[in-house]
Motif scaffolding. Structure first.
Motif, PDB file in Angstrom:
ATOM      1  N   LEU A  11     -30.122 -37.065  73.994  1.00  0.00           N
ATOM      2  CA  LEU A  11     -30.600 -38.440  73.585  1.00  0.00           C
ATOM      3  C   LEU A  11     -30.704 -39.269  75.132  1.00  0.00           C
ATOM      4  N   LEU A  12     -32.070 -39.650  75.315  1.00  0.00           N
ATOM      5  CA  LEU A  12     -32.135 -40.494  76.749  1.00  0.00           C
ATOM      6  C   LEU A  12     -32.039 -41.851  76.353  1.00  0.00           C
ATOM      7  N   ILE A  13     -31.154 -42.626  76.998  1.00  0.00           N
ATOM      8  CA  ILE A  13     -31.058 -43.980  76.945  1.00  0.00           C
ATOM      9  C   ILE A  13     -31.979 -44.532  77.804  1.00  0.00           C
ATOM     10  N   SER A  14     -32.686 -45.366  77.408  1.00  0.00           N
ATOM     11  CA  SER A  14     -33.800 -46.227  78.171  1.00  0.00           C
ATOM     12  C   SER A  14     -33.530 -47.671  78.376  1.00  0.00           C
ATOM     13  N   VAL A  15     -33.431 -48.555  79.255  1.00  0.00           N
ATOM     14  CA  VAL A  15     -32.971 -49.780  79.121  1.00  0.00           C
ATOM     15  C   VAL A  15     -34.297 -50.568  79.751  1.00  0.00           C
ATOM     16  N   ASP A  16     -34.987 -51.417  79.083  1.00  0.00           N
ATOM     17  CA  ASP A  16     -36.059 -52.147  79.545  1.00  0.00           C
ATOM     18  C   ASP A  16     -35.756 -53.508  80.030  1.00  0.00           C
ATOM     19  N   ASP A  17     -36.564 -54.013  80.864  1.00  0.00           N
ATOM     20  CA  ASP A  17     -36.557 -55.527  81.524  1.00  0.00           C
ATOM     21  C   ASP A  17     -35.347 -55.908  82.285  1.00  0.00           C
ATOM     22  N   LEU A  18     -35.070 -54.928  82.959  1.00  0.00           N
ATOM     23  CA  LEU A  18     -34.258 -55.329  84.372  1.00  0.00           C
ATOM     24  C   LEU A  18     -34.816 -56.068  85.365  1.00  0.00           C
ATOM     25  N   PRO A  19     -34.337 -57.121  85.958  1.00  0.00           N
ATOM     26  CA  PRO A  19     -32.880 -57.047  86.005  1.00  0.00           C
ATOM     27  C   PRO A  19     -32.168 -57.456  84.750  1.00  0.00           C
ATOM     28  N   VAL A  20     -32.433 -58.625  84.149  1.00  0.00           N
ATOM     29  CA  VAL A  20     -31.749 -58.932  83.097  1.00  0.00           C
ATOM     30  C   VAL A  20     -32.850 -59.368  81.838  1.00  0.00           C
ATOM     31  N   HIS A  46     -19.258 -43.881  78.292  1.00  0.00           N
ATOM     32  CA  HIS A  46     -19.713 -42.978  77.468  1.00  0.00           C
ATOM     33  C   HIS A  46     -20.647 -41.985  78.067  1.00  0.00           C
ATOM     34  N   HIS A  47     -20.479 -42.086  79.306  1.00  0.00           N
ATOM     35  CA  HIS A  47     -21.366 -40.894  80.365  1.00  0.00           C
ATOM     36  C   HIS A  47     -22.541 -40.882  80.127  1.00  0.00           C
ATOM     37  N   VAL A  48     -23.273 -41.968  80.206  1.00  0.00           N
ATOM     38  CA  VAL A  48     -24.679 -42.042  79.976  1.00  0.00           C
ATOM     39  C   VAL A  48     -25.583 -42.130  81.005  1.00  0.00           C
ATOM     40  N   PRO A  49     -26.259 -41.190  81.401  1.00  0.00           N
ATOM     41  CA  PRO A  49     -27.182 -41.492  82.566  1.00  0.00           C
ATOM     42  C   PRO A  49     -28.632 -42.027  82.193  1.00  0.00           C
ATOM     43  N   ALA A  50     -28.549 -43.547  82.620  1.00  0.00           N
ATOM     44  CA  ALA A  50     -30.094 -44.085  81.888  1.00  0.00           C
ATOM     45  C   ALA A  50     -30.821 -44.342  82.709  1.00  0.00           C
ATOM     46  N   VAL A  51     -32.312 -44.583  82.123  1.00  0.00           N
ATOM     47  CA  VAL A  51     -33.240 -44.972  83.143  1.00  0.00           C
ATOM     48  C   VAL A  51     -33.415 -46.537  82.987  1.00  0.00           C
ATOM     49  N   GLN A 210     -34.568 -37.164  71.507  1.00  0.00           N
ATOM     50  CA  GLN A 210     -34.908 -38.556  71.555  1.00  0.00           C
ATOM     51  C   GLN A 210     -34.785 -39.555  72.504  1.00  0.00           C
ATOM     52  N   ILE A 211     -35.723 -40.430  72.393  1.00  0.00           N
ATOM     53  CA  ILE A 211     -35.542 -41.512  73.876  1.00  0.00           C
ATOM     54  C   ILE A 211     -35.398 -42.912  73.114  1.00  0.00           C
ATOM     55  N   LEU A 212     -34.432 -43.279  73.275  1.00  0.00           N
ATOM     56  CA  LEU A 212     -33.922 -44.791  72.540  1.00  0.00           C
ATOM     57  C   LEU A 212     -34.249 -45.778  73.606  1.00  0.00           C
ATOM     58  N   LEU A 213     -35.057 -46.941  73.145  1.00  0.00           N
ATOM     59  CA  LEU A 213     -35.295 -47.950  73.855  1.00  0.00           C
ATOM     60  C   LEU A 213     -34.306 -49.061  73.743  1.00  0.00           C
ATOM     61  N   LEU A 214     -33.670 -49.656  74.610  1.00  0.00           N
ATOM     62  CA  LEU A 214     -32.589 -50.654  74.688  1.00  0.00           C
ATOM     63  C   LEU A 214     -33.196 -51.750  75.553  1.00  0.00           C
ATOM     64  N   HIS A 215     -32.553 -53.018  75.668  1.00  0.00           N
ATOM     65  CA  HIS A 215     -33.018 -53.712  76.643  1.00  0.00           C
ATOM     66  C   HIS A 215     -31.485 -54.418  77.366  1.00  0.00           C
ATOM     67  N   ALA A 216     -31.953 -54.659  78.587  1.00  0.00           N
ATOM     68  CA  ALA A 216     -30.837 -55.238  79.408  1.00  0.00           C
ATOM     69  C   ALA A 216     -30.164 -56.517  79.049  1.00  0.00           C
ATOM     70  N   ASN A 217     -29.767 -56.614  77.990  1.00  0.00           N
ATOM     71  CA  ASN A 217     -29.389 -58.147  77.603  1.00  0.00           C
ATOM     72  C   ASN A 217     -27.822 -58.027  77.351  1.00  0.00           C
ATOM     73  N   GLU A 218     -27.599 -59.540  76.818  1.00  0.00           N
ATOM     74  CA  GLU A 218     -26.054 -59.744  76.823  1.00  0.00           C
ATOM     75  C   GLU A 218     -25.619 -59.097  75.323  1.00  0.00           C
ATOM     76  N   VAL A 219     -26.431 -59.312  74.312  1.00  0.00           N
ATOM     77  CA  VAL A 219     -25.945 -58.843  73.207  1.00  0.00           C
ATOM     78  C   VAL A 219     -25.722 -57.177  73.348  1.00  0.00           C
ATOM     79  N   GLY A 220     -26.586 -56.571  74.099  1.00  0.00           N
ATOM     80  CA  GLY A 220     -26.490 -55.067  74.306  1.00  0.00           C
ATOM     81  C   GLY A 220     -25.059 -55.016  75.071  1.00  0.00           C
TER      82      GLY A 220
END
Ligand SMILES: [Zn+2]
Length: 411
Positions: A11-20, A46-51, A210-220
């Motif tokens: 599973l690739l964790i991808s984090v959108d909308d950096l910086p925040v 969790h040793h996650v290598p994210a993009v 899988q590639i999961l979409l997350l966002h760089a936010n406070e709830v995250g």
């Protein structure tokens, strides 16, 4: 750790909308810094290598650049998410490309300066890859030229929706409301993960990465620990982009044209449905020609809807029975009918989106197909009779498990 070990599903964790993400809500540099540290702490745990995908237009201050440096220092990769986060559907292709290139140029020189790293990935804002074939081609050609790879999403979710209610509750120190929002965040992510897991596995007949979409936010920052623990228990293993993208399922970028924000599996599903509809309709027209050529006008007209409209230079005929009678009058016997061949010029499926209760867009079924075709009647046994030919536009609608002609304009 409860990780599933190397045997787990990548599973690739991808984090959108950096910086925040949700920048309008988080203007205080200290708060932005705190959110970033929270996100990076969970990724490290969790040793996650994210993009991380950067909106370069939102990198405005030294503090913003410091946030990007933190991501790099923690071993994560940064990719381009444009300068202004335009929606390709509402933006002309050339303006869109100029904006994406501004994002690329800004981030690429930052990466080269900071860490001598190369920029490899681009993520389409809103996952919108083009609502017309021309736009899709123009942006893809630009991405190829500039050496950026489209980083797809397979688990598209609405995690960003929870940011505002979360921050409002936290600022009021309303613990009960924070718990409620947090639970809903988890639940909605669980539903999406399970759902896209099933769709991907069904599509390819095996457990696919899988590639999961997350966002760089406070709830995250507050919820990822719980989410990642659940993902690990479910058998996922956090993997690098290179490992995940090496899987054959990511070899082709499906040519889905539309204004919807779908994940990758849904693009494949939409294209397959369109293909199935086209071949179903072509098979039906083939059957119809065969009926004509054995002189069976009943079978030939059976594919018309009961309320079909038939338009020809001589006028309008309504209803299947009337269409049959018209044909009987004009072609009283096998000799008059000749041999029909129908060449499909193009078939266009009508396909839109459906929206799930979680507000996710999904490809709809194909509801109708319009077909432009060239018809030809030849009379091989009657050398004195000239070949007749013309064009026709057919509109077919799904009917039970098959298709029926609802409109036929023949000329
Ligand atoms: Zn975005």
């Amino acid at each position: 750790m409860t990780g599933a070990g190397p045997a787990g599903r990548p599973l690739l964790i991808s984090v959108d909308d950096l910086p925040v993400a949700g920048g309008g809500i988080h203007t205080d540099p200290a708060e932005r810094e705190r959110i970033t540290q929270g996100l990076l702490a969970v990724l490290a745990k969790h040793h996650v290598p994210a993009v991380g995908l950067v909106i370069w237009g939102n990198v405005k201050t030294d503090a913003d650049r410091a946030i990007l440096r933190r991501w790099l220092a923690a071993g994560h990769e940064l990719g381009n998410h444009s300068a202004s986060h335009f929606d390709l559907t509402t933006t002309a292709a050339d303006a869109y490309v100029i904006d994406v290139e501004a994002g690329r140029a800004g981030l690429a020189s930052f990466l080269a300066r900071e860490e001598n790293r190369k920029l490899r990935f681009f993520r389409f804002p809103f996952l919108d890859e083009g609502d017309t074939p021309a736009k899709l081609d123009a942006v893809r050609a630009y991405l190829a030229r500039s050496g950026q790879r489209n980083l797809p999403v397979t688990i598209d979710d609405q995690d960003w929706m929870f940011e505002k209610p979360w921050v409002e509750a936290r600022r009021k120190d309303d613990r009960k409301e924070m718990d409620r929002v947090g639970d809903e965040y988890q639940e909605s992510l669980h539903v999406e993960v399970r759902d896209q897991e099933a769709r991907g596995d069904r599509l390819f007949g095996r457990p696919v990465p899988q590639i999961l979409l997350l966002h760089a936010n406070e709830v995250g920052a507050a919820q990822w620990d719980r989410l990642f623990t659940w993902l690990e228990k479910r058998g996922y293993r956090f993997a690098r982009a290179d490992e995940v993208l090496a899987d054959a399922v990511f070899k082709d970028d499906p040519r889905y044209v539309g204004d919807a924000s779908f994940g990758l599996w849904d693009r494949f599903i939409a294209l397959r449905r369109a293909r199935d509809a086209q071949s179903g309709v072509e098979a039906l027209l083939q059957t119809q020609s065969e009926a004509w050529n054995r002189g069976d006008l009943d079978a030939f007209t059976a594919v018309y809807a009961e309320d079909a409209s038939f338009l020809s230079p001589t006028g309008l005929t309504r209803g299947r029975q009337q269409v049959l009678e018209r044909y009987r009058r004009r072609y009283p016997d096998r000799k008059a009918m000749g041999t029909l061949s129908l060449e499909v010029i193009e078939a266009r499926p009508a396909q839109g989106i459906e929206v799930t209760p979680l507000d996710d867009a999904r490809p709809s079924r194909v509801h109708a197909v319009s077909v432009a075709a060239r018809w030809k009647l030849t009379y091989p046994d009657q050398p004195e009779k000239k070949t007749a030919e013309g064009l026709t536009l057919l509109v077919l609608r799904r009917h039970g498990g098959s298709w029926e002609i609802v409109q036929d304009a023949s000329m």
